[in-house]
Scaffold this motif. Structure first.
Motif, PDB file in Angstrom:
ATOM      1  N   ASP A  38       7.046  -3.475  -5.497  1.00  0.00           N
ATOM      2  CA  ASP A  38       5.961  -2.579  -5.881  1.00  0.00           C
ATOM      3  C   ASP A  38       6.390  -1.112  -5.858  1.00  0.00           C
ATOM      4  OD1 ASP A  38       6.322  -3.112  -3.191  1.00  0.00           O
ATOM      5  OD2 ASP A  38       4.308  -2.498  -2.620  1.00  0.00           O
ATOM      6  N   THR A  39       7.547  -0.805  -5.280  1.00  0.00           N
ATOM      7  CA  THR A  39       8.015   0.581  -5.216  1.00  0.00           C
ATOM      8  C   THR A  39       9.118   0.815  -6.241  1.00  0.00           C
ATOM      9  OG1 THR A  39       9.484  -0.038  -3.378  1.00  0.00           O
ATOM     10  CG2 THR A  39       7.330   0.903  -2.815  1.00  0.00           C
ATOM     11  N   VAL A  40      10.306   0.263  -5.996  1.00  0.00           N
ATOM     12  CA  VAL A  40      11.425   0.352  -6.944  1.00  0.00           C
ATOM     13  C   VAL A  40      12.069  -1.029  -7.019  1.00  0.00           C
ATOM     14  CG1 VAL A  40      11.883   2.796  -6.498  1.00  0.00           C
ATOM     15  CG2 VAL A  40      13.021   1.055  -5.095  1.00  0.00           C
ATOM     16  N   ALA A 100       3.279  -0.674   0.508  1.00  0.00           N
ATOM     17  CA  ALA A 100       4.481   0.150   0.673  1.00  0.00           C
ATOM     18  C   ALA A 100       4.633   0.643   2.103  1.00  0.00           C
ATOM     19  CB  ALA A 100       4.433   1.322  -0.302  1.00  0.00           C
ATOM     20  N   LEU A 101       4.619  -0.276   3.059  1.00  0.00           N
ATOM     21  CA  LEU A 101       4.770   0.062   4.467  1.00  0.00           C
ATOM     22  C   LEU A 101       5.828  -0.833   5.093  1.00  0.00           C
ATOM     23  CD1 LEU A 101       3.813   1.584   7.018  1.00  0.00           C
ATOM     24  CD2 LEU A 101       2.198  -0.307   7.391  1.00  0.00           C
ATOM     25  N   THR A 102       6.840  -0.204   5.697  1.00  0.00           N
ATOM     26  CA  THR A 102       7.894  -0.923   6.401  1.00  0.00           C
ATOM     27  C   THR A 102       7.736  -0.672   7.892  1.00  0.00           C
ATOM     28  OG1 THR A 102       9.429  -0.707   4.538  1.00  0.00           O
ATOM     29  CG2 THR A 102      10.389  -1.165   6.692  1.00  0.00           C
ATOM     30  N   LEU A 103       7.727  -1.750   8.681  1.00  0.00           N
ATOM     31  CA  LEU A 103       7.556  -1.655  10.127  1.00  0.00           C
ATOM     32  C   LEU A 103       8.850  -2.047  10.831  1.00  0.00           C
ATOM     33  CD1 LEU A 103       4.044  -3.344  10.526  1.00  0.00           C
ATOM     34  CD2 LEU A 103       4.562  -0.904  10.258  1.00  0.00           C
ATOM     35  N   ILE A 104       9.351  -1.172  11.681  1.00  0.00           N
ATOM     36  CA  ILE A 104      10.526  -1.484  12.492  1.00  0.00           C
ATOM     37  C   ILE A 104      10.051  -2.106  13.796  1.00  0.00           C
ATOM     38  CG2 ILE A 104      12.529  -0.548  13.701  1.00  0.00           C
ATOM     39  CD1 ILE A 104      12.602   1.689  11.641  1.00  0.00           C
ATOM     40  N   LEU A 105      10.594  -3.298  14.097  1.00  0.00           N
ATOM     41  CA  LEU A 105      10.172  -4.068  15.263  1.00  0.00           C
ATOM     42  C   LEU A 105      11.394  -4.591  16.002  1.00  0.00           C
ATOM     43  CD1 LEU A 105       7.485  -6.088  13.312  1.00  0.00           C
ATOM     44  CD2 LEU A 105       6.955  -4.320  15.007  1.00  0.00           C
TER      45      LEU A 105
END
Length: 306
Positions: A38-40, A100-105
């Motif tokens: 959805d972004t690139v 468009a959200l990335t979560l670092i876990l």
């Protein structure tokens, strides 16, 4: 055996099915593909194949110090790949995934994968793209980075990706320009291994929208929302004033209980103004886990991670 690069038009239903089948086969053989998000456009590899991830990094011209994020088909997959997922991370996922959200876990320590120098973390995202999720539902988690050579602009079409990556990729899925509308912005990355959580990279999702869900979210400079900070300080001051009044009243003789505080302490407001909060000043983000650094690694390619 030399593998031949294949390109498919995902906008045609029959070509899409053929392309998805070819993509699954290539991924199973530890090869890379290019897919829309959805972004690139992204270059993807099997997240559980060290060989495939190494091929992805080589195709981009990147080292192990910049590990790729992992795309997943749904939020439920998060618990299979991460541990100690905080409640605020679940709230963000519920509100903004797919998106468009990335979560670092913190990564599941039992997983046999090698994404690079992640230092025990993993960056997860559910893309808001039906072609991407259709592929992910059949392949499982994929290591995905923007489909470009490091240092070059991110590809907005599979054709642009081919111009940069060429035959280092086996299958290209063309679905038209990405994003479908608006400016080409990468996902916003939040480090959820920190307390409070912190934006590592600002992208398609605004800080204002994120703070509606998580008011205590720190920005990329490690700073809180000024309005929230002011409200918290005011509330803390009010609580301190009330505690001081209660303690003073408790110290009065019993026969004075009927006397109002205004009569006994006419300068109570002035006393309250002079009071100072207890304890040393704490810099926002001081409670951060020093071992969780993938956020910085991911952010190294700030405009080119899908």
């Amino acid at each position: 055996m030399k593998h031949v690069t294949s390109r498919f038009d995902a906008r045609d239903s029959q070509d899409l099915e053929a392309g998805l089948e070819a993509a699954r086969a290539a991924l199973a053989e530890n090869r890379c593909i290019v897919m829309p998000t959805d972004t690139v456009y992204g270059i993807a590899a099997d997240a559980f194949s060290a060989q495939a991830v190494a091929t992805l990094l080589a195709a981009k011209g990147r080292g192990r110090n910049m590990p790729p994020p992992v795309l997943i088909p749904q939020a439920a997959t998060m618990d299979g790949l991460a541990v100690d997922v905080p409640g605020f991370a679940r709230e963000l996922a519920a509100e903004f995934w797919p998106g468009a959200l990335t979560l670092i876990l913190h990564a599941q320590p039992s997983l046999t994968w090698d994404l690079g120098e992640t230092r025990g973390t993993v960056a997860l995202r559910v893309p808001d793209d039906e072609v991407a999720r259709q592929l992910l539902r059949s392949t499982g988690p994929l290591a995905v980075s923007s489909a470009n050579r490091t240092g070059n602009p991110a590809a907005a079409t599979a054709e642009e990706a081919f111009e940069q990556l060429g035959e280092s990729v086996e299958v290209y899925l063309e679905a038209g320009p990405r994003p479908i509308s608006g400016d080409a912005l990468s996902s916003t990355i939040i480090d959820c291994t920190l307390t409070p959580p912190r934006v590592v990279r600002e992208g398609a999702l605004s800080l204002e929208a994120l703070r509606v869900v998580i008011p205590g979210l720190l920005d990329s400079d490690g700073q809180p929302d000024p309005e929230t900070e002011a409200s918290d300080a005011e509330a803390a001051g009010t609580d301190a004033d009330a505690d001081q009044r209660d303690a003073t009243q408790a110290a009065q003789p019993a026969e004075d209980d009927a006397v109002t505080s205004a009569d006994t302490y006419p300068d109570a407001d002035a006393d309250a103004d002079a009071s100072a909060p207890a304890g040393p000043e704490v810099t926002p983000g001081e409670t951060a886990n020093p071992g969780a650094t993938q956020g910085g690694d991911v952010a190294g390619e700030s405009a080119r991670t899908p």
